[in-house]
Design an enzyme around this catalytic site. Structure first.
Site, PDB file in Angstrom:
ATOM      1  N   HIS A 159       0.841  -1.212   0.000  1.00  0.00           N
ATOM      2  CA  HIS A 159       0.000   0.000   0.000  1.00  0.00           C
ATOM      3  C   HIS A 159       0.876   1.263   0.000  1.00  0.00           C
ATOM      4  CE1 HIS A 159      -3.169   2.773   1.216  1.00  0.00           C
ATOM      5  NE2 HIS A 159      -4.045   1.833   1.311  1.00  0.00           N
ATOM      6  N   GLU A 266      -0.573   1.279  -5.427  1.00  0.00           N
ATOM      7  CA  GLU A 266      -0.399   0.076  -4.609  1.00  0.00           C
ATOM      8  C   GLU A 266      -0.341  -1.175  -5.484  1.00  0.00           C
ATOM      9  OE1 GLU A 266      -3.682   0.195  -1.855  1.00  0.00           O
ATOM     10  OE2 GLU A 266      -3.725   2.382  -2.003  1.00  0.00           O
TER      11      GLU A 266
HETATM   12  O1  TA6 Z   1      -6.133   1.392  -0.763  1.00  0.00           O
HETATM   13  C1  TA6 Z   1      -7.166   2.330  -0.664  1.00  0.00           C
HETATM   14  C2  TA6 Z   1      -7.937   2.082   0.624  1.00  0.00           C
HETATM   15  O2  TA6 Z   1      -8.562   0.817   0.592  1.00  0.00           O
HETATM   16  C3  TA6 Z   1      -8.923   3.230   0.800  1.00  0.00           C
HETATM   17  O3  TA6 Z   1     -10.244   2.794   0.598  1.00  0.00           O
HETATM   18  C4  TA6 Z   1      -8.653   3.709   2.228  1.00  0.00           C
HETATM   19  O4  TA6 Z   1      -9.447   2.991   3.136  1.00  0.00           O
HETATM   20  C5  TA6 Z   1      -7.171   3.379   2.361  1.00  0.00           C
HETATM   21  O5  TA6 Z   1      -7.046   2.095   1.753  1.00  0.00           O
HETATM   22  C6  TA6 Z   1      -6.606   3.449   3.751  1.00  0.00           C
HETATM   23  O6  TA6 Z   1      -7.061   2.368   4.517  1.00  0.00           O
HETATM   24  P1  TA6 Z   1      -6.648   2.326   6.099  1.00  0.00           P
HETATM   25  O7  TA6 Z   1      -7.249   1.067   6.620  1.00  0.00           O
HETATM   26  O8  TA6 Z   1      -5.146   2.330   6.147  1.00  0.00           O
HETATM   27  O9  TA6 Z   1      -7.212   3.597   6.684  1.00  0.00           O
END
Ligand code: TA6
Length: 294
Positions: A159, A266
């Site tokens: 991520h 990501e």
């Molecule tokens: O990768 C994008 C995502 O799934 C968004 O929807 C947002 O939720 C982000 O990840 C961050 O997620 P987190 O659980 O780290 O707040």
């Protein structure tokens, strides 16, 4: 001059520091908490976004850097926690050092425990090998082994929070997605298509998309500074692109008014979950390279 050093992050959390390049001008830092890369600087210029409001308080994941989403991405799996548990747990340092070509590396490891088996009833061995090359490239190789006697299935993502100048300027963009299908997380995960005519994805609002079967090289243009990052992958066929924009950003206690300065690209395996039969292993690799872009 390449180096590998085990020690503590300024937050006090155990970490590994890597340096590479003739004068050690490239650096990276990996927390044992979450196997989480929290810094990657090329010629002293930080390429990753890490929120100044990030909480370095396990089990919470640090907001920024490269969280490891495993054994699931988002809610696409059986775990109750968003993005699985790997980013929330303490990993161990399995090794580290320097290579002849002037690269520095560290390998972190996470294996099943009563806590993980309560969330996901499987034995596993997960390793993340982070390599900082003499030219400043950062390679993250995530490897999963199934030591158990039943098959295991997972989705995953690295991520990666990349630092951009300011998305509000409208000149941050991602190239390489033209014509790709994507699931729109802001539209019920409806399957849509990125226009094939326009070469770059630009940002004017919250963007949260799972692009499917994308090319193995994407390029982020960070804005007027001319900074850019190439994202090259192997074994991670999909790519999630996310920038939260104002409302969502301000609603996140560990982000707030820094929302304009990040775009997540990501590398992921989402559309086709990885299935490992007993004894099988899988590897997904992401290599980040700092670029100058017009
Ligand atoms: O990768 C994008 C995502 O799934 C968004 O929807 C947002 O939720 C982000 O990840 C961050 O997620 P987190 O659980 O780290 O707040």
């Amino acid at each position: 001059m390449a180096s590998f050093e085990s020690g503590a992050h300024p937050s006090g959390l155990p970490a590994v520091a890597l340096r590479a390049g003739e004068g050690g001008q490239h650096s990276a830092c990996v927390l044992l908490h979450g196997g989480h890369v929290v810094s990657w600087a090329v010629d002293g210029v930080e390429q990753l976004f890490v929120s100044a409001k990030a909480m370095y308080a396990p089990p919470k994941a640090v907001r920024g850097g490269i969280p490891v989403c495993w054994p699931q991405f988002s809610d696409l799996g059986p775990c109750a926690t968003q993005h699985g548990f790997a980013r929330n747990l303490g990993w161990t340092l399995a090794g580290g050092g320097v290579e002849e070509e002037g690269a520095a590396w560290a390998e972190l490891r996470l294996v099943d425990s009563p806590e993980t088996r309560a969330a996901w009833p499987h034995a596993f061995a997960l390793t993340l090998r982070v390599t900082l090359s003499a030219d400043g490239a950062l390679r993250c190789a995530l490897r999963a082994l199934n030591p158990g006697d039943a098959s295991l299935t997972f989705t995953c993502a690295l991520h990666t929070y990349l630092r951009v100048d300011d998305v509000r300027a409208g000149n941050a963009s991602v190239r390489g997605l033209a014509g790709a299908a994507y699931l729109d997380n802001l539209g019920g995960r409806e399957r849509k298509a990125q226009p094939g005519d326009r070469q770059a994805l630009t940002f004017v609002a919250e963007t949260d998309r799972i692009y499917l079967s994308v090319p193995d090289a994407l390029h982020l243009h960070c804005g007027g500074s001319g900074r850019g990052v190439a994202v090259r992958t192997r074994g991670l066929p999909d790519a999630v692109v996310w920038t939260p924009w104002e409302a969502k950003g301000l609603s996140m206690a560990d982000l707030g008014d820094e929302w304009p300065f990040l775009v997540c690209v990501e590398a992921a395996a989402v559309e086709r979950p990885v299935v490992l039969q007993p004894g099988e292993a899988w590897e997904g690799v992401q290599t980040l390279t700092a670029e100058r872009t017009a």
